[in-house]
Design a protein around this motif. Structure first.
Motif, short mmCIF file in Angstrom:
data_model
loop_
_atom_site.label_atom_id
_atom_site.label_comp_id
_atom_site.label_asym_id
_atom_site.label_seq_id
_atom_site.Cartn_x
_atom_site.Cartn_y
_atom_site.Cartn_z
N TRP A 47 0.80 -1.24 0.00
CA TRP A 47 0.00 0.00 0.00
C TRP A 47 0.83 1.28 0.00
CZ3 TRP A 47 -1.71 3.24 4.47
CH2 TRP A 47 -0.94 3.03 5.61
N ASP A 225 -10.65 -3.05 4.71
CA ASP A 225 -9.81 -3.85 5.61
C ASP A 225 -10.62 -4.93 6.33
OD1 ASP A 225 -7.26 -2.66 5.14
OD2 ASP A 225 -7.96 -0.89 6.20
N ASP A 250 -3.33 -2.89 -1.55
CA ASP A 250 -3.24 -3.04 -0.10
C ASP A 250 -3.44 -4.51 0.31
OD1 ASP A 250 -3.10 -2.41 2.60
OD2 ASP A 250 -5.18 -1.72 2.72
N HIS A 252 -3.10 -7.96 2.09
CA HIS A 252 -2.72 -8.38 3.45
C HIS A 252 -2.52 -9.88 3.49
CE1 HIS A 252 -5.20 -4.76 5.17
NE2 HIS A 252 -4.05 -4.38 4.67
N GLU A 259 -7.93 -4.02 12.10
CA GLU A 259 -6.59 -3.59 11.64
C GLU A 259 -6.04 -2.53 12.59
OE1 GLU A 259 -5.88 -1.38 8.03
OE2 GLU A 259 -4.23 -2.65 7.44
N GLU A 267 1.35 -6.34 5.66
CA GLU A 267 1.25 -5.65 4.37
C GLU A 267 2.22 -6.26 3.38
OE1 GLU A 267 -0.95 -3.26 3.95
OE2 GLU A 267 -1.58 -3.30 6.06
ZN ZN Z 1 -3.29 -2.50 4.55
#
Ligand code: ZN
Length: 410
Positions: A47, A225, A250, A252, A259, A267
């Motif tokens: 990200w 997220d 982004d 994960h 988060e 990340e």
């Molecule tokens: Zn992230």
């Protein structure tokens, strides 16, 4: 073989890549077009676009330029998509790049980004997580290993002009109630570091100055997220512009609910394999305002938990009215204090809550004056028995290991 329709080069800045953008605006040109029914792979930067390194120094987290984030791959145009449709996205698979088989978790300095527990962890810290197939471990956080519930932190379609104007208006109104606040109440448009993909430089100057930042989740999805929006999920996105304009980034490797560490989950740079189709007029047919999704048929199986309760009474003992945010913070702080009894530092415990497949639940919102939130800590991510017992906690952790910290400069 599935086509990789957006490629990245980790040795080059994302600003040089026309398949990448870092703002939301209806006029960002489609990076590439696909047809309903197509499946394809897009590669993504982490990200921050490579601002964080695999080392033992958190200075990069302290000094990160947050006006640059998030670097997204797209927009992918879908032929025939029109405003009012639903774009159906099957996440077929997600993985790390061969040349980048690691991820990071950090806490921002309170002066640059902050985070959920920024009053308790005001300085920048960073842990590095190595991937071994589907599992991850950190050299900075001993005694834990877990399987990745791998997902995109950020995915959604381009907004219409009307929607963009509405976002900018309401977020500015909130920002203006306390413009000096650190961290700020909202991230407002900022043209200097905008990357508008294929848009020509002249147009990008004007559009970049009004384009929405990517930080908050909004009606289109965006930076939600949600750890359970993992590979194998099927998502239904509202469409606001012609060709939809699907963007994603982004990625994960794993994340706890909330988060809470903000920089962020684990990340990583990587790739995502997706298939798209359309439900014509689906927004009205199903009264869809925000995206909905079906979770994956495959998830890591952690079904034993220690569950920490929190209520809406803050750290100073002050009573708040049904405040779920404060209640969840207390549940997290309770879990951190508990884990410290096993030899973890506060930062290591915080990193575990931000990265492991921890669940957060809103348990009660009616029992005045206290909301009750719970944090579900999976016991099987620990390499030792983390449950309470008559003999008290056993301390077997290597106390010399710590999450690197970078003190603020002034
Ligand atoms: Zn992230």
């Amino acid at each position: 073989m599935t086509d990789t329709i957006i490629k990245i080069d980790l040795n080059k800045t994302p600003y040089e890549n026309e398949g990448i953008h870092n703002r939301w605006h209806p006029d960002i040109p489609m990076a590439v077009m696909v047809k309903p029914g197509d499946d394809f792979i897009v590669q993504t930067y982490d990200w921050t676009g490579g601002q964080i390194s695999n080392d033992d120094d958190a200075a990069d987290v302290r000094d990160v330029d947050l006006s640059q984030v998030h670097f997204l791959s797209g927009p992918v145009g879908v032929e025939g998509a029109e405003p009012g449709d639903l774009l159906v996205v099957d996440i077929l698979d997600i993985g790390a790049l061969e040349e980048s088989n690691w991820g990071f978790n950090g806490f921002f300095s309170k002066k640059n980004g902050g985070g959920f527990l920024t009053e308790h962890f005001p300085e920048a810290q960073k842990s590095i997580w190595d991937f071994n197939g589907m599992f991850t471990k950190s050299r900075h956080v001993p005694g834990v290993e877990f399987a990745g519930l791998i997902h995109p932190g950020l995915i959604g379609c381009l907004p219409s002009k009307e929607m963009l104007n509405e976002w900018n208006k309401r977020e500015k109104e909130l920002f203006d109630t306390d413009p000096e606040r650190t961290p700020p109440l909202a991230t407002l448009p900022y043209g200097d570091t905008a990357h508008m993909g294929k848009m020509d430089a002249e147009t990008a100057k004007v559009a970049g100055a009004e384009a929405a930042r990517t930080v908050p989740p909004r009606e289109h999805g965006g930076n939600c997220d949600i750890k359970d929006l993992s590979r194998g999920s099927k998502i239904y996105f509202p469409v606001y512009v012609k060709d939809a304009g699907l963007s994603v980034g982004d990625l994960h490797f794993s994340q706890g609910d909330g988060e809470i560490t903000f920089c962020g989950a684990i990340e990583m740079a990587g790739w995502i394999h997706m298939r798209v189709s359309l439900i014509k007029g689906g927004m009205e047919k199903y009264a869809i305002k925000n995206p909905i999704f079906k979770p994956s048929p495959i998830t890591p199986r952690y079904d034993d938990y220690l569950i920490f309760e929190g209520i809406s009474v803050d750290e100073d003992g002050k009573q708040h009215y049904l405040d779920v945010h404060i209640a969840y913070r207390q549940a997290c702080l309770n879990a951190i204090e508990y884990l410290k009894k096993f030899g973890y530092s506060g930062a290591q415990a915080y990193a575990i809550l931000g990265t492991a497949p921890v669940q957060g639940h809103i348990s009660g919102v009616v029992d005045i004056p206290n909301a009750c939130a719970t944090l579900w800590l999976p016991t099987d991510v620990f390499e030792f028995d983390v449950k309470p017992g008559a003999d008290g906690p056993t301390k077997e952790l290597d106390g010399s290991v710590e999450v690197p910290l970078a003190p603020d400069l002034d």
